[in-house]
Design an enzyme around this catalytic site. Structure first.
Site, mmCIF file in Angstrom:
data_model
loop_
_atom_site.group_PDB
_atom_site.id
_atom_site.type_symbol
_atom_site.label_atom_id
_atom_site.label_comp_id
_atom_site.label_asym_id
_atom_site.label_seq_id
_atom_site.Cartn_x
_atom_site.Cartn_y
_atom_site.Cartn_z
ATOM 1 N N ASP A 59 0.866 -1.178 0.000
ATOM 2 C CA ASP A 59 0.000 0.000 0.000
ATOM 3 C C ASP A 59 0.898 1.221 0.000
ATOM 4 O O ASP A 59 1.540 1.541 1.013
ATOM 5 C CB ASP A 59 -0.902 -0.008 1.230
ATOM 6 C CG ASP A 59 -1.856 1.182 1.273
ATOM 7 O OD1 ASP A 59 -1.743 2.085 0.415
ATOM 8 O OD2 ASP A 59 -2.718 1.208 2.175
ATOM 9 N N TYR A 155 -6.985 16.244 -4.975
ATOM 10 C CA TYR A 155 -6.618 15.423 -6.125
ATOM 11 C C TYR A 155 -5.994 16.266 -7.229
ATOM 12 O O TYR A 155 -4.937 15.915 -7.774
ATOM 13 C CB TYR A 155 -7.858 14.699 -6.646
ATOM 14 C CG TYR A 155 -7.577 13.711 -7.755
ATOM 15 C CD1 TYR A 155 -7.017 12.475 -7.470
ATOM 16 C CD2 TYR A 155 -7.872 14.009 -9.073
ATOM 17 C CE1 TYR A 155 -6.756 11.552 -8.473
ATOM 18 C CE2 TYR A 155 -7.619 13.103 -10.094
ATOM 19 C CZ TYR A 155 -7.061 11.880 -9.784
ATOM 20 O OH TYR A 155 -6.795 10.981 -10.794
ATOM 21 N N THR A 190 -12.748 2.282 -15.438
ATOM 22 C CA THR A 190 -12.066 1.365 -14.529
ATOM 23 C C THR A 190 -12.810 1.345 -13.195
ATOM 24 O O THR A 190 -13.868 1.964 -13.053
ATOM 25 C CB THR A 190 -10.609 1.810 -14.283
ATOM 26 O OG1 THR A 190 -10.619 3.039 -13.552
ATOM 27 C CG2 THR A 190 -9.860 2.001 -15.595
#
Length: 271
Positions: A59, A155, A190
């Site tokens: 991770d 983001y 996706t």
């Protein structure tokens, strides 16, 4: 024929898995993602196609996971790094907890830089290597107030940093034989963001993104926008705007609008 070793993050599905499948004919791979079961299934598929496939569950949003992958890169045998792992975390900033901010920025912005740093010594020693980092068209969305776009402060900031990092690094590595590319897809069908783009007509398939990126490397593209037809004109306009800001703003005195006598109350002043 010798086979190049590629390390691909976010390889368990979507764009990362698409890269792995497209590269399997002439690359061996190190597959990185959180989901070990999916990595193992993909590795078996690639081995059946003749590739050597190493599985590295990690991770990258954690220091332990990032350390495991940077340690693997430090071995020095990876010649193609595809940094694809990421998370959306779409929400207004006030709704994102401090720990989540740290995790999202680590995964979307810090980890790709750390991976590049770990891979570079081996590539520089060999005089050969390729670095691909998957960003997003939202890297260019800061000036857009379109209400249909997601709440994306973290983001967009992370992906804009990735674009700037790759473009600047390309100049730094220009004479080394190492290529760099940042990929900026739009909507992709996706599992990202809960699979929200699957039913969107304008969403590109993951394989299309990976194919465009690999073709862009052959064309020498540092910035690959898979769906953009007139790439040259758009990027020339971007560079022209950046040049105007840099050259026009680098002055010893403030612009005249800041030196005129005030004509009224400043915007936002209290009553």
């Amino acid at each position: 024929m010798s086979r190049t070793l590629a390390l691909i993050t976010g390889a368990s599905s979507g764009i990362g898995a698409a890269y792995a499948r497209l590269l399997a004919d002439d690359h061996d791979v190190v597959l990185v993602a959180r989901r070990a079961d999916r990595l193992s299934a993909l590795a078996d598929e690639l081995r059946a196609a003749g590739a050597t496939a190493e599985v590295l569950p990690a991770d990258l949003g954690t220091s332990e996971g990032l350390g495991a992958v940077t340690d693997r890169l430090a071995v020095g045998d990876v010649r193609l790094l595809i940094s694809n792992a990421g998370a959306g975390g779409y929400a207004p900033l006030a709704d994102v907890g401090p720990d989540e901010i740290t995790r999202l920025l680590a995964l979307n912005a810090t980890a790709p830089i750390q991976l590049v740093r770990a891979a570079l010594p081996g590539m520089l020693a060999a005089g050969d290597g390729t670095i691909v980092t998957v960003a997003s068209l939202l890297a260019f969305s800061a000036g857009q107030a379109n209400p249909r776009m997601p709440s994306r402060t973290l983001y967009a900031a992370a992906k804009a940093a990735t674009v700037a990092f790759t473009r600047t690094l390309a100049h730094e590595l220009a004479d080394t034989g190492i290529r760099t590319q940042v990929v900026c897809p739009g909507l992709v069908a996706t599992e990202f963001n809960g699979g929200a783009a699957h039913d969107v007509p304008t969403a590109m398939a993951a394989e299309g993104v990976a194919r465009a990126s690999l073709a862009g490397l052959r064309l020498g593209e540092t910035v690959c926008v898979p769906g953009l037809e007139d790439r040259t004109a758009a990027l020339d306009a971007l560079v022209a705007a950046e040049t105007a800001l840099l050259s026009g703003g680098n002055r010893p005195t403030p612009a005249t609008r800041y030196t005129r006598p005030p004509t009224g109350r400043p915007q936002g002043a209290a009553g």
